[in-house]
Design a protein around this motif. Structure first.
Motif, PDB file in Angstrom:
ATOM      1  N   GLN A 152      -4.360   0.755   1.191  1.00  0.00           N
ATOM      2  CA  GLN A 152      -4.685  -0.329   0.104  1.00  0.00           C
ATOM      3  C   GLN A 152      -3.647  -0.650  -1.044  1.00  0.00           C
ATOM      4  O   GLN A 152      -2.986   0.045  -1.349  1.00  0.00           O
ATOM      5  CB  GLN A 152      -6.140   0.641  -0.774  1.00  0.00           C
ATOM      6  N   GLN A 153      -4.198  -1.933  -1.458  1.00  0.00           N
ATOM      7  CA  GLN A 153      -2.778  -2.335  -2.957  1.00  0.00           C
ATOM      8  C   GLN A 153      -2.477  -1.313  -3.847  1.00  0.00           C
ATOM      9  O   GLN A 153      -3.323  -1.165  -4.417  1.00  0.00           O
ATOM     10  CB  GLN A 153      -3.372  -4.119  -3.117  1.00  0.00           C
TER      11      GLN A 153
ATOM     12  N   GLY B  94       1.177  -1.347  -0.588  1.00  0.00           N
ATOM     13  CA  GLY B  94      -0.033  -0.188   0.016  1.00  0.00           C
ATOM     14  C   GLY B  94       0.697   0.816   0.021  1.00  0.00           C
ATOM     15  O   GLY B  94       2.341   1.063  -0.121  1.00  0.00           O
ATOM     16  N   PRO B  95       0.207   2.738   0.176  1.00  0.00           N
ATOM     17  CA  PRO B  95       1.034   3.578  -0.032  1.00  0.00           C
ATOM     18  C   PRO B  95       1.589   4.086   0.766  1.00  0.00           C
ATOM     19  O   PRO B  95       2.941   4.269   0.904  1.00  0.00           O
ATOM     20  CB  PRO B  95      -0.280   4.519  -0.421  1.00  0.00           C
ATOM     21  N   LEU B  96       1.087   3.820   2.273  1.00  0.00           N
ATOM     22  CA  LEU B  96       1.870   3.817   3.657  1.00  0.00           C
ATOM     23  C   LEU B  96       2.683   2.707   3.869  1.00  0.00           C
ATOM     24  O   LEU B  96       4.185   3.631   4.466  1.00  0.00           O
ATOM     25  CB  LEU B  96       0.731   3.684   4.844  1.00  0.00           C
ATOM     26  N   SER B  97       3.137   1.158   2.705  1.00  0.00           N
ATOM     27  CA  SER B  97       4.344   0.232   2.980  1.00  0.00           C
ATOM     28  C   SER B  97       5.357   1.188   2.798  1.00  0.00           C
ATOM     29  O   SER B  97       6.470   1.589   2.461  1.00  0.00           O
ATOM     30  CB  SER B  97       4.093  -0.335   2.993  1.00  0.00           C
TER      31      SER B  97
ATOM     32  N   GLU C 261       4.984   6.925  11.902  1.00  0.00           N
ATOM     33  CA  GLU C 261       3.325   6.459  10.824  1.00  0.00           C
ATOM     34  C   GLU C 261       2.685   7.686  10.540  1.00  0.00           C
ATOM     35  O   GLU C 261       2.157   7.943   9.653  1.00  0.00           O
ATOM     36  CB  GLU C 261       3.553   5.074  11.684  1.00  0.00           C
ATOM     37  N   GLN C 262       1.928   8.412  12.000  1.00  0.00           N
ATOM     38  CA  GLN C 262       0.902   8.912  11.954  1.00  0.00           C
ATOM     39  C   GLN C 262       1.575  10.891  10.555  1.00  0.00           C
ATOM     40  O   GLN C 262       0.985  10.886   9.686  1.00  0.00           O
ATOM     41  CB  GLN C 262       1.021  10.031  13.252  1.00  0.00           C
ATOM     42  N   GLU C 263       2.644  10.978  11.206  1.00  0.00           N
ATOM     43  CA  GLU C 263       3.638  11.624  10.099  1.00  0.00           C
ATOM     44  C   GLU C 263       3.330  10.835   8.289  1.00  0.00           C
ATOM     45  O   GLU C 263       3.116  12.301   7.519  1.00  0.00           O
ATOM     46  CB  GLU C 263       4.918  12.168  10.363  1.00  0.00           C
ATOM     47  N   LEU C 264       3.784  10.068   8.225  1.00  0.00           N
ATOM     48  CA  LEU C 264       3.184   9.607   7.221  1.00  0.00           C
ATOM     49  C   LEU C 264       2.345   9.135   6.174  1.00  0.00           C
ATOM     50  O   LEU C 264       2.096  10.157   5.400  1.00  0.00           O
ATOM     51  CB  LEU C 264       4.417   8.468   6.774  1.00  0.00           C
ATOM     52  N   ARG C 265       0.921   9.606   7.135  1.00  0.00           N
ATOM     53  CA  ARG C 265      -0.425   9.309   7.229  1.00  0.00           C
ATOM     54  C   ARG C 265      -0.339  11.314   6.862  1.00  0.00           C
ATOM     55  O   ARG C 265      -1.466  10.715   6.071  1.00  0.00           O
ATOM     56  CB  ARG C 265      -0.965   8.881   8.547  1.00  0.00           C
TER      57      ARG C 265
END
Length: 663
Positions: free
Chosen positions: A434-435, A397-400, A415-419
């Motif tokens: 989402q893939q 997904g985009p976050l990964s 992680e929250q900064e990246l979100r």
């Protein structure tokens, strides 16, 4: 004409069209615009009966043929030309009719089938198909190559050529420029300008729409709004309309407040109760205007680079290409250029000339085949690949992607900064997991842009970055690039982006890279000149081949005549006999061709007389509106028939000449 009356269309729980109506006249060229996900492709599916409306009526003339680019990737070993020919439904029907007639040994049916083939233009169908292929960038040796020998992008060009081959009254094109380079785009633009049917185009290329369309259909908030004009005119008219709507809404709110104030003040007074009650009824009857709710603009910016080495790159006799089974295939060689800090370089050239190969070599995606590339100290490259999946992983997904990127390059982040960062690029909620393989093309492109921004590059290598971006995102990219302090090297067929971003151009052609002294208008003129020179060279080569064929087929020089003697008379008679037989054989060979030429001559004379009569009827001014319309249609048909017949006559004449030359 095309009429949509009070159409409601749902896709799942989403309402794509809500009580939408529009009228399109025959022959209009229409740009269908709207944000990604608004439902433009669903409207195409509705027009082609792939979807049925939940309410309302869609009226398209039954006799109209519809041409559309198929979205599936063809898997067949059929030759490219034959694949494109199959797009001509009339020709295919005529071919089938002939095959059925021959199988049934039905002479009358065979004659009818041959007439259908003539009407379908079978005699010049193959050259027309190959002209489409050549215009879309295929080389001469590729026009008969198997379809499955081409990559995905080229197969989509084949699908486009197949759609253009269809003799359609209605043409539906959904992002036809996505897989085209600038050369092919310019050709397609000219082809569509000549197309005389009704055309509806979905495109995010502003200049392409401006050059072709005269009507803009805006799909917004499940409603269809028709504007008379191209995309630039639409923007201006829509802005004016929104201003007027907002002003009207403001005036209405003032009036509502005034009435409500009167009601609140006097509703308890007996002497004013009647007036207050009338104000209440007036408020109830008032048709409330909605406020203007413009979709939120998307914008982003590239962060200031940590450093700006100068020069950024130095090419010393560099060769670029690729390796297949250990064999090097060099596409471009002898590059001797420098790339300086702050340059904005647009890379021009036809597909297959090596633009992407040069960019991939600079991006370290493939090694240089020769020479040396010297990188400036502190060079940081941000690479946008033409095929986004070259730099993305479909199962993640985009976050990964962002977590991995943050570990590999600074700055590190929670992680929250990246979100939050992904949210700036419209990845919100569950979308961050989402893939990638299931994302739309525009979403993948935005993810690649997000990854570029995070890396803080000082050199941006962008290979067709706008292929799947809507107009708002393209404009955001243009603004971000103009604010970017580093260097940009851009390959794109989006002329608006090239004009707004680049201040110099490199031309990749004939195995070399050289500066192009001019702007995009100069480049389009250069393309036209190159096309004319290629056509001239082909014509001269054909003449040379014909001349060479005649010289080799010519008889040997006759010997000096001897004095006639009685003994030589029988030989002379035998020579005349043989000569007469040769002439008879030649006549037999050419008779069918000459017979067809005579028939075409008669047809040309008949068509010319009919055209003269129709023109005289129109000039007299006595025709009714209906007669004028029918006469106009028939004149167009006569023009097409004359052009087709003249072309066939020339082809037959060339065949007769060839037979005589070989005799």
């Amino acid at each position: 004409m095309i009429t949509l009356r009070n159409i409601t269309l749902r896709r799942g729980t989403k309402v794509v069209l809500d009580d939408a109506s529009v009228l399109l006249q025959p022959g209009e060229k229409v740009g269908l615009v709207g944000r990604n996900g608004a439902g433009k492709s669903s409207l195409f599916a509705l027009l082609t009966d792939r979807l049925q409306s939940d309410k309302g009526e869609v009226d398209i003339p039954r006799q109209w043929a519809v041409g559309e680019v198929a979205q599936n990737m063809p898997e067949t070993d059929m030759p490219a030309t034959e694949f494109v020919l199959e797009g001509d439904v009339r020709l295919m029907a005529a071919r089938k009719a002939l095959a059925d007639a021959e199988a049934a040994e039905d002479g009358h049916a065979m004659a009818d089938a041959h007439a259908l083939l003539m009407d379908a233009g079978a005699f010049d169908a193959k050259p027309r198909a190959q002209a489409l292929l050549m215009g879309l960038g295929f080389k001469g040796e590729q026009v008969d190559a198997p379809v499955n020998s081409f990559s995905g992008g080229w197969r989509m060009r084949l699908q486009l050529a197949r759609a253009l081959m269809c003799p359609a009254e209605l043409m539906l094109l959904d992002e036809p420029t996505n897989h085209l380079d600038l050369d092919a785009l310019v050709w397609l633009e000219a082809w569509l300008q000549r197309y005389d049917g009704t055309l509806i185009i979905i495109s995010h290329d502003r200049e392409f729409l401006d050059a072709i369309t005269k009507v803009t259909l805006h799909l917004d908030e499940a409603k269809l709004h028709r504007y008379g004009g191209n995309y630039t005119a639409f923007e201006s008219m829509r802005a004016e309309r929104m201003e007027q709507q907002q002003a009207a809404f403001g005036k209405q709110q003032d009036r509502i407040a005034h009435l409500q104030k009167f009601i609140d003040r006097f509703k308890a007074k007996a002497s004013k109760a009647k007036q207050a009650q009338s104000r209440v009824k007036a408020l109830e009857r008032m048709e409330r205007l909605a406020p203007v709710l413009a979709s939120a603009d998307f914008n982003f910016e590239f962060k200031e680079p940590v450093s700006l080495p100068n020069p950024m790159l130095m090419f010393d006799d560099v060769a670029c290409g690729y390796e297949v089974d250990g064999i090097e295939n060099i596409i471009v060689r002898g590059i001797d250029r420098s790339v300086l800090a702050g340059q904005r370089i647009g890379i021009l050239g036809a597909n297959g000339q090596g633009k992407s190969t040069v960019v991939k070599t600079v991006a370290r995606m493939q090694r240089a085949m020769g020479g040396k590339i010297t990188e400036g100290k502190g060079l940081t490259i941000g690479y946008f690949a033409q095929q986004e999946m070259d730099v993305l992983r479909p199962e993640e997904g985009p976050l990964s992607h962002m977590v991995r990127l943050a570990k590999e390059v600074s700055p590190q982040a929670r992680e929250q900064e990246l979100r939050d960062f992904l949210g700036q690029f419209r990845f919100v909620g569950d979308m961050v997991n989402q893939q990638v393989g299931s994302l739309s093309g525009g979403e993948k492109a935005r993810l690649v842009l997000a990854m570029l921004v995070w890396q803080r590059p000082n050199l941006l290598l962008l290979d067709e970055p706008t292929n799947h971006l809507d107009l708002n995102t393209r404009e955001a990219l243009s603004m971000a690039l103009n604010e970017f302090e580093g260097t940009v090297m851009l390959v794109s067929h989006d002329r608006a982006l090239l004009r707004e971003v680049c201040d110099e151009f490199w031309l990749v052609t004939k195995g070399a890279v050289s500066p192009f002294d001019g702007d995009l208008d100069d480049y389009q003129r250069w393309l036209l000149d190159q096309s004319k020179e290629a056509a001239k060279a082909a014509k001269e080569a054909a003449k040379a081949m014909a001349k060479a064929g005649k010289s080799t087929a010519a008889p040997a020089p006759a010997p000096v005549a001897a004095v006639a003697t009685p003994a030589s008379a029988p030989a002379a008679r035998e020579d005349r006999k043989l000569s007469g037989q040769a002439r008879q054989k030649l006549a037999d060979q050419t008779r069918p061709l000459r017979k067809e030429m005579d028939a075409i001559d008669a047809k040309l004379n008949k068509l010319a007389d009919e055209r003269t009569a129709l023109e005289a009827q129109l000039a007299a001014g006595s025709a009714t509106p209906g007669q004028i319309v029918e006469a106009g249609k028939r004149l167009k048909g006569i023009h097409d028939e004359l052009e087709s017949a003249e072309l066939r006559w020339l082809e037959l004449s060339a065949q007769v000449d060839a037979i005589h030359a070989a005799a």
